[in-house]
Design an enzyme around this catalytic site. Structure first.
Site, PDB file in Angstrom:
ATOM      1  N   ASP A   1      28.757  51.603 -14.811  1.00  0.00           N
ATOM      2  CA  ASP A   1      29.649  52.346 -13.919  1.00  0.00           C
ATOM      3  C   ASP A   1      29.930  53.722 -14.557  1.00  0.00           C
ATOM      4  O   ASP A   1      29.327  54.069 -15.578  1.00  0.00           O
ATOM      5  CB  ASP A   1      30.934  51.547 -13.616  1.00  0.00           C
ATOM      6  CG  ASP A   1      31.852  51.410 -14.821  1.00  0.00           C
ATOM      7  OD1 ASP A   1      31.476  51.864 -15.925  1.00  0.00           O
ATOM      8  OD2 ASP A   1      32.952  50.839 -14.664  1.00  0.00           O
TER       9      ASP A   1
ATOM     10  N   CYS B   1      30.023  48.713 -18.875  1.00  0.00           N
ATOM     11  CA  CYS B   1      31.173  49.330 -18.204  1.00  0.00           C
ATOM     12  C   CYS B   1      32.159  49.710 -19.301  1.00  0.00           C
ATOM     13  O   CYS B   1      31.763  49.806 -20.468  1.00  0.00           O
ATOM     14  CB  CYS B   1      31.772  48.406 -17.128  1.00  0.00           C
ATOM     15  SG  CYS B   1      32.416  46.837 -17.720  1.00  0.00           S
TER      16      CYS B   1
ATOM     17  N   THR C   1      34.672  48.055 -20.669  1.00  0.00           N
ATOM     18  CA  THR C   1      34.875  46.965 -21.627  1.00  0.00           C
ATOM     19  C   THR C   1      33.725  45.961 -21.681  1.00  0.00           C
ATOM     20  O   THR C   1      33.681  45.146 -22.596  1.00  0.00           O
ATOM     21  CB  THR C   1      36.125  46.160 -21.219  1.00  0.00           C
ATOM     22  OG1 THR C   1      35.906  45.671 -19.875  1.00  0.00           O
ATOM     23  CG2 THR C   1      37.378  47.013 -21.251  1.00  0.00           C
TER      24      THR C   1
ATOM     25  N   HIS D   1      21.112  30.065 -28.393  1.00  0.00           N
ATOM     26  CA  HIS D   1      21.689  28.868 -27.762  1.00  0.00           C
ATOM     27  C   HIS D   1      21.757  28.949 -26.247  1.00  0.00           C
ATOM     28  O   HIS D   1      21.592  27.938 -25.573  1.00  0.00           O
ATOM     29  CB  HIS D   1      23.104  28.623 -28.299  1.00  0.00           C
ATOM     30  CG  HIS D   1      23.134  28.157 -29.724  1.00  0.00           C
ATOM     31  ND1 HIS D   1      24.256  27.623 -30.311  1.00  0.00           N
ATOM     32  CD2 HIS D   1      22.167  28.147 -30.678  1.00  0.00           C
ATOM     33  CE1 HIS D   1      23.983  27.302 -31.582  1.00  0.00           C
ATOM     34  NE2 HIS D   1      22.718  27.618 -31.829  1.00  0.00           N
TER      35      HIS D   1
ATOM     36  N   HIS E   1      19.296  22.829 -26.433  1.00  0.00           N
ATOM     37  CA  HIS E   1      19.976  23.851 -25.625  1.00  0.00           C
ATOM     38  C   HIS E   1      19.391  23.925 -24.216  1.00  0.00           C
ATOM     39  O   HIS E   1      20.061  24.412 -23.301  1.00  0.00           O
ATOM     40  CB  HIS E   1      19.885  25.212 -26.307  1.00  0.00           C
ATOM     41  CG  HIS E   1      20.460  25.198 -27.688  1.00  0.00           C
ATOM     42  ND1 HIS E   1      21.802  24.958 -27.925  1.00  0.00           N
ATOM     43  CD2 HIS E   1      19.879  25.337 -28.903  1.00  0.00           C
ATOM     44  CE1 HIS E   1      22.024  24.983 -29.222  1.00  0.00           C
ATOM     45  NE2 HIS E   1      20.870  25.198 -29.844  1.00  0.00           N
TER      46      HIS E   1
HETATM   47  C1  RB5 Z   1      36.790  51.363 -15.055  1.00  0.00           C
HETATM   48  O1  RB5 Z   1      37.946  52.088 -15.218  1.00  0.00           O
HETATM   49  C2  RB5 Z   1      36.880  50.048 -15.819  1.00  0.00           C
HETATM   50  O2  RB5 Z   1      37.819  49.204 -15.238  1.00  0.00           O
HETATM   51  C3  RB5 Z   1      35.530  49.378 -15.900  1.00  0.00           C
HETATM   52  O3  RB5 Z   1      34.612  50.238 -16.504  1.00  0.00           O
HETATM   53  C4  RB5 Z   1      35.444  48.095 -16.687  1.00  0.00           C
HETATM   54  O4  RB5 Z   1      35.981  48.240 -17.964  1.00  0.00           O
HETATM   55  C5  RB5 Z   1      35.900  46.878 -16.017  1.00  0.00           C
HETATM   56  O5  RB5 Z   1      35.818  45.753 -16.527  1.00  0.00           O
END
Ligand code: RB5
Length: 150
Positions: free
Chosen positions: A8, A65, A67, A98, A133
Site C-alpha cells: 500500500d 504495508c 506493519t 514448518h 508438517h
Molecule cells: C496505513 O496507514 C496502515 O494502516 C497500513 O499500511 C497497515 O499498517 C495496516 O495494517
C-alpha cells in the site's frame, strides 16, 4: 523465482527498494502496485498477490504495508495462502520449514530495509521440511471456512 510483490502507500518506497533487491538477486518480480504514495487500501493489493500465488502464475508472494499486519490478515483469507508476517530471521526460516509459507509479509514502518533484505533472503532460500508438517499444512488448507470436523 517468479515473485508477485505488492504494497500500500505506507510501503510504496520500501516496495521499490525490495523490488530492486529481488531483481538484483536474480528473481523475476511482478509488481502489482501500488504505484504512488497516494492513499490506498491494502486489501486490494493483498488480493492481487494472493490470487497470483493461488493460481500458480508466480512461485511466491511478498506483501508490505505499514506493519505487515493488515496484509497478512487479508491474504490469509484466500484458500491455499499461508501468509507469514516475519519480524526476525528465525521466524522467516520457521515459516518456511514448518508452515510452507507462500507469502511473506513485512512492515515498512516497523522494520528497517536492511532487516527486510535479510528476512527475505532466508525466506526465499529455505526449503519446507514436509514430513510431519505436511499433515498440518494440509489441515490448514482443507479447512478454509474454519469449520471443524466432528
Ligand atoms: C496505513 O496507514 C496502515 O494502516 C497500513 O499500511 C497497515 O499498517 C495496516 O495494517
Amino acid at each position: 523465482m517468479r515473485i508477485a510483490l505488492g504494497s500500500d502507500h505506507a510501503a510504496y518506497e520500501a516496495k521499490a527498494h525490495i523490488k530492486q533487491y529481488l531483481e538484483s538477486s536474480g528473481n523475476e518480480v511482478i509488481d502489482v502496485g501500488t504505484h504512488s504514495i497516494e492513499s490506498c487500501d491494502y486489501p486490494d493489493y493483498a488480493e492481487k498477490v494472493s490470487l497470483a500465488v493461488q493460481s500458480g502464475t508466480v512461485n511466491r508472494g511478498v506483501l508490505i504495508c505499514g506493519t505487515g499486519l493488515g496484509m497478512s490478515m487479508a491474504a490469509n483469507r484466500y484458500t491455499g495462502i499461508r501468509a507469514a508476517l516475519c519480524h526476525t530471521e528465525e521466524l522467516a526460516s520457521l515459516s518456511r520449514l514448518h508452515n510452507d509459507s507462500n507469502i511473506l509479509c513485512l512492515g515498512a514502518r516497523t522494520q528497517s530495509l536492511a532487516m527486510m533484505e535479510k528476512i527475505l533472503m532466508i525466506w526465499l532460500d529455505t526449503v519446507w521440511e514436509g514430513d510431519r508438517h505436511a499433515r498440518r499444512v494440509q489441515k490448514i488448507d482443507s479447512n478454509p471456512r474454519g469449520q471443524h470436523a466432528e
